[in-house]
Scaffold this active site. Sequence first.
Site, short mmCIF file in Angstrom:
data_model
loop_
_atom_site.label_atom_id
_atom_site.label_comp_id
_atom_site.label_asym_id
_atom_site.label_seq_id
_atom_site.Cartn_x
_atom_site.Cartn_y
_atom_site.Cartn_z
N TYR A 1 4.23 -19.69 32.27
CA TYR A 1 4.54 -20.42 31.05
C TYR A 1 5.60 -19.62 30.30
O TYR A 1 5.33 -18.55 29.78
CB TYR A 1 3.24 -20.49 30.26
CG TYR A 1 3.13 -21.40 29.08
CD1 TYR A 1 4.17 -21.56 28.17
CD2 TYR A 1 1.95 -22.11 28.86
CE1 TYR A 1 4.01 -22.38 27.08
CE2 TYR A 1 1.79 -22.94 27.77
CZ TYR A 1 2.83 -23.06 26.88
OH TYR A 1 2.66 -23.87 25.79
N GLU B 1 -2.83 -30.05 29.23
CA GLU B 1 -3.44 -28.83 28.69
C GLU B 1 -4.34 -29.26 27.55
O GLU B 1 -3.88 -29.73 26.52
CB GLU B 1 -2.36 -27.89 28.16
CG GLU B 1 -1.49 -27.32 29.26
CD GLU B 1 -0.28 -26.60 28.70
OE1 GLU B 1 -0.30 -26.19 27.53
OE2 GLU B 1 0.71 -26.47 29.45
N ASP C 1 -0.83 -20.07 16.86
CA ASP C 1 -0.48 -21.46 16.58
C ASP C 1 0.06 -21.68 15.17
O ASP C 1 -0.36 -21.04 14.22
CB ASP C 1 -1.70 -22.35 16.79
CG ASP C 1 -1.99 -22.54 18.27
OD1 ASP C 1 -1.11 -23.08 18.96
OD2 ASP C 1 -3.05 -22.10 18.73
#
Lengths: 255, 393
Positions: free
Chosen positions: A171, A45, A56
């Site tokens: 995911y 990725e 993040d």
Amino acid sequence: MNRIKTLFKEKKDILSIYYTAGYPNLGDTVAIAEELERCGADLLEIGFPYSDPVADGPVIQASSKQALDNGMDLKLLFEQLKDLRKTVSIPVLLMGYVNPMLQFGVENFCKACAEVGVDGCIVPDLPMVEYEDLYAPIFEANGISNIFLVTPQTSPDRIRKIDGLSNGFIYLLSSSATTGQHLNVSEDTEAYFSRIEALKLNNPTIIGFGISSRETFDKACKYAKGAIVGSAFVKSLKADDLQLSIQSFMKTFRP
Amino acid sequence: MSYFVNEKGYYGDFGGAYIPEMLYPNVEELRQNYLKIIDDADFQKEFHQLLKDYVGRPSPLYLAKRLSKKYNANIFLKREDLNHTGAHKINNTIGQILLAERLGKKRIIAETGAGQHGVATATVCALRGLECVVYMGEIDIERQAPNVARMKMLGAKVVPATSGSKTLKDATNEAMRDWINNPVDTHYIIGSVVGPHPYPDMVAIFQSIISEETKKQLIEQTGNDQPDYVLACVGGGSNAMGMFYHFIDDENVKLIAVEAAGKGVDSGFSAATTTLGKEGVLHGSRSILMQTHDGQVVEPHSVSAGLDYPGIGPQHAHLFKTGRGKYVSITDDESLQAGLLLTQMEGIIPAIESAHALAYLEKMTFTGAENVVICLSGRGDKDMDTYMKYFGL
């Protein structure tokens, strides 16, 4: 059959590695991919950086900022990936936020992915409904898989819907968290993973967020087809000795 | 044409909910419940009672006579600066804390620029006994020290945002990260008409009390509830949306939104979003934002911390694109001069944010008959340092 489907058909305990394009040095993007494949990674990725990465934690915020300061943008990234498929054979996804993709143009983005041999993308802040209404036909026409995230708070109905729109894998976030934290497999987490298994989804799952060690990787693989390592890998990269830093990091996962 | 939100969460081309899956359950819970809760009679009663007895509403609509004479028009100031905590921000935090309670939330987070929204949030958390964490850019913490002290005294934890430009946009990022990491018991009180749907609509509804009162007050004072012009400053745009709200469908009322030009729109140090920005996605909604060719968010500049934001709310983007609103900008210097002028002509020290709206009067021409309403969104106490340095007081 495409590279993602083949991988999930043929392998288990899939090791997926995330890193940020243009970090630590602007020109490292393809060299890191090549070294990771040599060291046994199954899936890559590659993050395209954004100035405001709200999903993040500090490590990927810092790598994204450095990459932008180095001069990375999507146009340059696709130029760097032009000859990717001459040296890298494992599936490759691009991961980033929606605004850079919108400014590049979604159609241009999908076409460029197809041209260089990128298999899919993960865009956490692209909403499912906008994807379905506006972009799914463009992705499909170019053979690009869109990978969706699922968290412990995602309802079963919504997971089914995501499964229906997915083409590759799903995911699974170990918990609702920003990237770079530790995976604690509590009873709740186990119950969540088992709940997902029981749904017997059409798409395979891999687990991400909080996978930083061999131990957490092995744990995650008990519940899914594999796991994703991101922040821990990015943190281990050394600008002055890239190859060696990748090799020593990968040794724990693929001795 | 509708200038309000549709069932999909859009205002024309703008709006939506561009959020990672981690935020979906929280935002969806809000989307499904906000109108139901707000429309409930008990909620309305409690909300209006608090606005009256705690905030001190209705805020006066004051005809500024000396200013009117100077500009040759009837200049009315909507005195949001007289609200408890000194700005319009408390209208929204009262609404959202009551909503958070009804959703069973125990912990409140917020972002703040000038500190006014942070103080308004810390205030309602103290009022209702809820835990409060406020994210604030490191640079804003330095330039708004009195507000930081107020938040701490009110019992809030003030967390510095140290990434990016270390201002409002980064504080917003940190608040969103907190919400991702605390998905169950936490409510995020966004302070402006920005963020994923339903926030822009919800905040606009809570702030719409400003124009609701203004209309009644105009009838009493002028016999006509439609002024010729309504002016307000715009960072994210909450006081402006509250000031515009009930005038939006009165097409003969001209809406003027004043952005911060900073050191000048071409200086590289500006926050004039509609002049410098392009369409894109920031903080969960499609709107207009200042960005590079590659979609990276550009760091804004304004002397006023409350306007130092690289985007505007999606409803503002829609009013701008359709031409319903006129979007203009005022420099740091012009705003500070306007702040001094109001102080010396009317005895009111305005927040530098609000002074941007006042400064635009210099660029308008009047015949003497026009009624002009300006939202005086906040008081200038928090800006005394900046005023003192600039004027050498």
